[in-house]
Design a protein around this motif. Structure first.
Motif, PDB file in Angstrom:
ATOM      1  N   HIS A  89       0.841  -1.203   0.000  1.00  0.00           N
ATOM      2  CA  HIS A  89       0.000   0.000   0.000  1.00  0.00           C
ATOM      3  C   HIS A  89       0.875   1.250   0.000  1.00  0.00           C
ATOM      4  O   HIS A  89       1.268   1.749   1.059  1.00  0.00           O
ATOM      5  N   HIS A 124       1.610   5.199  -2.233  1.00  0.00           N
ATOM      6  CA  HIS A 124       1.194   6.197  -3.238  1.00  0.00           C
ATOM      7  C   HIS A 124       2.407   7.081  -3.519  1.00  0.00           C
ATOM      8  O   HIS A 124       2.608   8.096  -2.857  1.00  0.00           O
ATOM      9  N   PHE A 149      -2.715  14.108  -5.519  1.00  0.00           N
ATOM     10  CA  PHE A 149      -3.868  13.886  -4.642  1.00  0.00           C
ATOM     11  C   PHE A 149      -4.167  15.170  -3.888  1.00  0.00           C
ATOM     12  O   PHE A 149      -3.259  15.771  -3.310  1.00  0.00           O
ATOM     13  N   LYS A 172      -8.979  -1.436  -6.561  1.00  0.00           N
ATOM     14  CA  LYS A 172      -9.235  -0.636  -5.354  1.00  0.00           C
ATOM     15  C   LYS A 172     -10.478   0.228  -5.533  1.00  0.00           C
ATOM     16  O   LYS A 172     -10.700   0.811  -6.599  1.00  0.00           O
ATOM     17  N   PHE A 226     -12.592   3.389  -3.536  1.00  0.00           N
ATOM     18  CA  PHE A 226     -12.643   4.378  -2.462  1.00  0.00           C
ATOM     19  C   PHE A 226     -14.104   4.591  -2.083  1.00  0.00           C
ATOM     20  O   PHE A 226     -14.882   5.063  -2.910  1.00  0.00           O
ATOM     21  N   TYR A 236     -13.856  10.172   0.030  1.00  0.00           N
ATOM     22  CA  TYR A 236     -13.406  11.215  -0.902  1.00  0.00           C
ATOM     23  C   TYR A 236     -14.542  11.554  -1.891  1.00  0.00           C
ATOM     24  O   TYR A 236     -14.397  11.464  -3.108  1.00  0.00           O
ATOM     25  N   HIS A 288     -11.091   1.154   0.410  1.00  0.00           N
ATOM     26  CA  HIS A 288     -10.865   2.170   1.439  1.00  0.00           C
ATOM     27  C   HIS A 288     -12.239   2.354   2.053  1.00  0.00           C
ATOM     28  O   HIS A 288     -13.133   2.932   1.431  1.00  0.00           O
ATOM     29  N   HIS A 304      -5.971  -0.274   5.096  1.00  0.00           N
ATOM     30  CA  HIS A 304      -5.823   0.568   6.297  1.00  0.00           C
ATOM     31  C   HIS A 304      -6.946   0.440   7.331  1.00  0.00           C
ATOM     32  O   HIS A 304      -7.597   1.404   7.695  1.00  0.00           O
ATOM     33  N   MET A 328      -4.112  11.963   7.939  1.00  0.00           N
ATOM     34  CA  MET A 328      -4.300  10.926   6.927  1.00  0.00           C
ATOM     35  C   MET A 328      -5.680  10.296   7.158  1.00  0.00           C
ATOM     36  O   MET A 328      -6.300  10.511   8.200  1.00  0.00           O
ATOM     37  N   SER A 329      -6.136   9.537   6.198  1.00  0.00           N
ATOM     38  CA  SER A 329      -7.438   8.884   6.321  1.00  0.00           C
ATOM     39  C   SER A 329      -7.287   7.380   6.175  1.00  0.00           C
ATOM     40  O   SER A 329      -6.650   6.938   5.214  1.00  0.00           O
ATOM     41  N   ASP A 348       0.669   2.655   3.607  1.00  0.00           N
ATOM     42  CA  ASP A 348      -0.081   3.703   2.890  1.00  0.00           C
ATOM     43  C   ASP A 348       0.830   4.923   2.680  1.00  0.00           C
ATOM     44  O   ASP A 348       0.386   6.065   2.795  1.00  0.00           O
ATOM     45  N   CYS A 398       2.325   7.943   1.646  1.00  0.00           N
ATOM     46  CA  CYS A 398       1.834   9.007   0.748  1.00  0.00           C
ATOM     47  C   CYS A 398       2.308  10.295   1.416  1.00  0.00           C
ATOM     48  O   CYS A 398       1.612  10.896   2.221  1.00  0.00           O
ATOM     49  N   ASN A 431      -4.095  14.543   2.462  1.00  0.00           N
ATOM     50  CA  ASN A 431      -4.150  13.359   3.348  1.00  0.00           C
ATOM     51  C   ASN A 431      -3.007  12.414   3.022  1.00  0.00           C
ATOM     52  O   ASN A 431      -2.873  11.963   1.889  1.00  0.00           O
ATOM     53  N   GLY A 432      -2.218  12.089   4.020  1.00  0.00           N
ATOM     54  CA  GLY A 432      -1.183  11.082   3.801  1.00  0.00           C
ATOM     55  C   GLY A 432      -0.006  11.270   4.723  1.00  0.00           C
ATOM     56  O   GLY A 432       0.325  12.391   5.130  1.00  0.00           O
TER      57      GLY A 432
END
Ligand code: URP
Ligand code: ZN
Ligand code: ZN
Length: 484
Positions: free
Chosen positions: A59, A61, A66, A150, A152, A155, A183, A239, A288-289, A316, A318, A337-338
């Motif tokens: 995971h 990015h 983003f 994936k 989401f 978002y 997600h 996550h 982050m989310s 994750d 990012c 977010n990240g």
């Protein structure tokens, strides 16, 4: 050139034994006692060390546009950070914007990844639905070697898909022998709660956490599990950060559903208090989310890992710089977010997991490497110290120590969310397909050393689920035949 790793203990997910490991032509040529070094071979002394499969982080990015910002670690520096921390393969996400082609996104990500220093693979995101997506999914699986999609559930107005789209896409995954990833956060509720907090004057990073409570994750996790089950598909939840989601996954597995859960190293050791820090920068760097949770949720995640309800620890990764985070000054909804973690996942998990007695060293190998290799259908090429496997290895010194600091990290950002964390247990050496990528603090890996790892679809038997059978068998229907 051949490499002999001499005098260590080989740790796989299922056993540990004293053995030397001989590497030649990028793969493991022999595992055994007192192996001879071929002429000209480099010898790495692994005395007092464990020789384990290199970590796989499923995971990341890297260089990802983003929320208006491009994440700061690209494929070169993200994978170099990974190798420095014992991770030899990453799986990044190709994310087409809604209305655009998956095939173009795949080409775009392949181009960005040319400078990867470690091996890498991709998941593909489903961000909208129509016949083009339905058709392109087949190419993605059969031609591009991507067996995971994936979705989401958050978002809203950007990447989020609704239940109708989930149903169609999960069904298509089942047809193709691919696995859906989610997600899991209820994006409609998050959107409304964000507005509520902003209207009440909560504009700082703590508003990010308040507007994404565990309930929105628990609800979405349950919903995705049920939709997947109704179409006869397995499910992988990325996550997983809270008790509600962990329990949903544990319940599903106890009922015979094939559901996997992935906590992040951040959620295992960091908690919601970070967002109440008096400095805006400090708190925003941790946005982050899903957000970091109240401490009690951490025990639930550890329980999930130990009991087998959760199988994989990821990052994750990012990463955004402080300057990029400051776009959200005055409105937490705009903070990109990240967070980062690629370099730190293995040392922090060893320290917080193995050194505390929560995980055995074999379980450590399972949750950092072997389990995800099996879930992604690349085992035992990856995830095992075995003859014929890729020589992706980490020589792990369980006594070595360091204090994590942004000043000494490989990642390109100007902070580290684990700053000050004291680790005991570090990689002495990392080998990537038979080359020494990292040795005694010296990062040798070069941009472009990494290779793309294609993955085969899953056999049909693996995608059956209990409810699906009950729903369809009496009517003699083999599978819900989804159409575009
Ligand atoms: O905050 C996060 N997790 N950023 C990366 C995108 C995602 O949701 O995985
Ligand atoms: Zn996510
Ligand atoms: Zn992510």
């Amino acid at each position: 050139m051949a490499i002999l790793i001499r005098g260590g203990s080989v740790v796989n997910h299922d056993f540990t034994r004293r053995a030397d490991v001989l590497v030649a032509n990028g793969t493991i040529a022999a595992v055994g006692q007192k192996l001879d070094a071929p002429a000209g071979a480099e010898v790495i002394d692994a005395g007092g060390c464990y020789v384990m499969p290199g970590g796989i982080d499923p995971h990341t990015h890297l260089e990802f546009l983003f929320m208006g910002q491009v994440s700061a670690d690209d494929f070169e520096w993200g994978t170099k950070a990974a190798l420095s921390g014992g991770t030899t393969m990453i799986v990044d996400f190709c994310i087409p914007n809604p209305g655009t082609s998956m095939l173009a996104a795949y080409q775009d990500w392949r181009r960005k990844a040319e400078k990867a220093a470690s091996d890498y693979g991709f998941h593909m995101a489903v961000t909208w639905w129509d016949k083009q997506v339905f058709d392109e999914m087949e190419t993605v699986v059969k031609t591009y070697g991507v067996n995971t999609f994936k979705h989401f559930m958050a978002y809203k107005g950007a990447l989020m898909v609704n239940d109708d789209e989930l149903y169609h896409s999960f069904s298509r995954c089942a047809q193709l022998g691919a696995m859906p990833l989610v997600h899991a956060e209820n994006g409609d509720v998050v959107f409304r709660m964000q507005e509520d907090f902003m209207n009440r004057g909560v504009t700082g990073p703590e508003g990010h956490a308040y507007s994404r409570p565990p309930e929105v994750e628990g609800e979405a996790t349950n919903r995705a599990i049920m939709v997947a089950d109704m179409v006869g598909s397995p499910l992988y939840v990325v996550h997983t950060s809270c008790r509600q989601a962990q329990e949903a996954i544990a319940r599903a597995r106890a009922a015979g559903k094939r559901v996997y859960g992935e906590p992040l190293i951040q959620h295992l050791v960091l908690d919601e208090d970070e967002y109440r820090h008096k400095e805006w920068d400090y708190a925003a760097r941790r946005v982050m989310s899903p957000p970091f949770r109240p401490k009690a949720h951490q025990e639930s995640l550890w329980t999930g890992l130990v009991s087998g309800a959760l199988q994989v620890v990821a990052t994750d990764h990012c990463s955004f710089t402080t300057k990029q985070k400051r776009i959200g000054l005055g409105d937490f909804r705009n903070i990109p977010n990240g967070t980062g973690g690629l370099e730190d996942r293995m040392p922090v998990l060893w320290s917080a997991g193995v050194n505390t007695g929560r995980l055995t060293k074999e379980e450590f190998v399972a949750v950092t490497s072997a389990n995800i290799a099996r879930i992604l259908n690349v085992y035992p090429r990856k995830g095992a110290v075995a003859v014929g496997s890729d020589a992706d290895l980490v020589v792990w010194d369980p006594k070595a120590t360091k204090t994590i600091s942004a000043k000494s990290q490989v990642s390109r950002i100007d902070y580290n969310v684990f700053e000050g964390y004291r680790c005991t247990g570090l990689p002495r050496a990392t080998l990537s397909r038979g080359r020494v990528a990292f040795l005694d603090g010296d990062l040798r890996a070069k941009a472009g050393d990494g290779q793309y790892v294609a993955r085969d679809p899953f056999p049909a038997a693996q995608v059956a689920s209990t409810t699906y059978k009950e729903l369809n068998r009496p009517r003699g229907v083999e599978r819900v035949e989804v159409t575009p």
